[in-house]
Design an enzyme around this catalytic site. Sequence first.
Site, PDB file in Angstrom:
ATOM      1  N   ASN A  62       0.832  -1.216   0.000  1.00  0.00           N
ATOM      2  CA  ASN A  62       0.000   0.000   0.000  1.00  0.00           C
ATOM      3  C   ASN A  62       0.860   1.257   0.000  1.00  0.00           C
ATOM      4  O   ASN A  62       1.904   1.316   0.651  1.00  0.00           O
ATOM      5  CB  ASN A  62      -1.004  -0.011   1.158  1.00  0.00           C
ATOM      6  CG  ASN A  62      -0.386  -0.138   2.533  1.00  0.00           C
ATOM      7  OD1 ASN A  62       0.613  -0.820   2.706  1.00  0.00           O
ATOM      8  ND2 ASN A  62      -0.973   0.511   3.507  1.00  0.00           N
ATOM      9  N   CYS A  73      -4.199   0.778  -2.446  1.00  0.00           N
ATOM     10  CA  CYS A  73      -4.054  -0.456  -1.671  1.00  0.00           C
ATOM     11  C   CYS A  73      -2.979  -1.353  -2.284  1.00  0.00           C
ATOM     12  O   CYS A  73      -2.704  -1.299  -3.495  1.00  0.00           O
ATOM     13  CB  CYS A  73      -5.357  -1.236  -1.667  1.00  0.00           C
ATOM     14  SG  CYS A  73      -6.717  -0.453  -0.811  1.00  0.00           S
ATOM     15  N   GLU A  75      -3.073  -4.548  -2.906  1.00  0.00           N
ATOM     16  CA  GLU A  75      -3.574  -5.469  -3.917  1.00  0.00           C
ATOM     17  C   GLU A  75      -3.563  -4.840  -5.297  1.00  0.00           C
ATOM     18  O   GLU A  75      -3.158  -5.451  -6.294  1.00  0.00           O
ATOM     19  CB  GLU A  75      -5.021  -5.886  -3.598  1.00  0.00           C
ATOM     20  CG  GLU A  75      -5.189  -6.658  -2.315  1.00  0.00           C
ATOM     21  CD  GLU A  75      -5.423  -5.757  -1.103  1.00  0.00           C
ATOM     22  OE1 GLU A  75      -4.817  -4.665  -1.033  1.00  0.00           O
ATOM     23  OE2 GLU A  75      -6.203  -6.156  -0.230  1.00  0.00           O
ATOM     24  N   CYS A 112     -10.510  -4.577   0.311  1.00  0.00           N
ATOM     25  CA  CYS A 112     -11.624  -3.637   0.210  1.00  0.00           C
ATOM     26  C   CYS A 112     -12.426  -3.908  -1.065  1.00  0.00           C
ATOM     27  O   CYS A 112     -11.989  -4.641  -1.960  1.00  0.00           O
ATOM     28  CB  CYS A 112     -11.109  -2.196   0.222  1.00  0.00           C
ATOM     29  SG  CYS A 112     -10.373  -1.678  -1.327  1.00  0.00           S
ATOM     30  N   CYS A 115     -10.702  -3.139  -4.445  1.00  0.00           N
ATOM     31  CA  CYS A 115      -9.705  -4.144  -4.837  1.00  0.00           C
ATOM     32  C   CYS A 115     -10.381  -5.418  -5.339  1.00  0.00           C
ATOM     33  O   CYS A 115      -9.920  -6.048  -6.293  1.00  0.00           O
ATOM     34  CB  CYS A 115      -8.780  -4.470  -3.669  1.00  0.00           C
ATOM     35  SG  CYS A 115      -7.599  -3.134  -3.326  1.00  0.00           S
TER      36      CYS A 115
HETATM   37  N1  THU Z   1      -5.296  -1.262   2.518  1.00  0.00           N
HETATM   38  C1  THU Z   1      -4.766  -2.124   1.613  1.00  0.00           C
HETATM   39  O1  THU Z   1      -3.644  -1.956   1.157  1.00  0.00           O
HETATM   40  N2  THU Z   1      -5.511  -3.164   1.231  1.00  0.00           N
HETATM   41  C2  THU Z   1      -6.780  -3.422   1.682  1.00  0.00           C
HETATM   42  O2  THU Z   1      -7.415  -4.339   1.197  1.00  0.00           O
HETATM   43  C3  THU Z   1      -7.373  -2.581   2.698  1.00  0.00           C
HETATM   44  C4  THU Z   1      -6.609  -1.390   3.092  1.00  0.00           C
HETATM   45  C5  THU Z   1      -4.494  -0.121   2.926  1.00  0.00           C
HETATM   46  C6  THU Z   1      -5.016   1.216   2.494  1.00  0.00           C
HETATM   47  C7  THU Z   1      -4.407   2.121   3.505  1.00  0.00           C
HETATM   48  O3  THU Z   1      -3.097   2.453   3.091  1.00  0.00           O
HETATM   49  C8  THU Z   1      -4.303   1.278   4.754  1.00  0.00           C
HETATM   50  O4  THU Z   1      -4.434  -0.070   4.329  1.00  0.00           O
HETATM   51  C9  THU Z   1      -5.371   1.569   5.789  1.00  0.00           C
HETATM   52  O5  THU Z   1      -6.629   1.507   5.259  1.00  0.00           O
END
Ligand code: THU
Length: 160
Positions: A62, A73, A75, A112, A115
């Site tokens: 991320n 994110c 992913e 999320c 993603c």
């Molecule tokens: N985040 C991800 O990288 N993947 C997810 O599926 C959920 C959230 C990251 C986004 C942000 O940088 C941090 O986690 C907090 O939400």
Amino acid sequence: MSKKRLTIDYEEFASVEGMTAEDRMLVAKALEAQKGSYSPYSHFQVGAALLLADGTVVMGANQENAAYPSGLCAERTALFAAGANYPDVPLECLAIAGSDHGVLCESPASPCGACRQVMAEYQKKFGKPLKIILVGSKRIRKFYQVDDLLPFIFDSLTIE
Ligand code: THU
């Protein structure tokens, strides 16, 4: 009116014990990928490791931004990197690991909605299931296809 019920099958492991060698490798890569996280705002480090059909592993993490929506994110960084660099190589499996302030979540962080939608797009592109492994310190979950995390996937061609 008829009531319907949707069920999904997935595997849950207490640790990497019992997982295939390939899945263990991908879990290790997802954990390693967390090192690339740039998360000065949330302090939530997410790593993603995407296994391609030719054995290539594309890693992502991320990336946050002072203007929050400009971040991305883990992913999607991995999926877009694969899409941009290996456009013709099908995707096999995506492993994801999330840590809060450096501590791996006991129950795995779940992707999320945005993603999941992007995963669905690439699954459709290649016409084969994209498996997903969610890594936690007490539980690891393995899903067989994106549909299981995103039922009733939007498909602009589906009109029935
Ligand atoms: N985040 C991800 O990288 N993947 C997810 O599926 C959920 C959230 C990251 C986004 C942000 O940088 C941090 O986690 C907090 O939400």
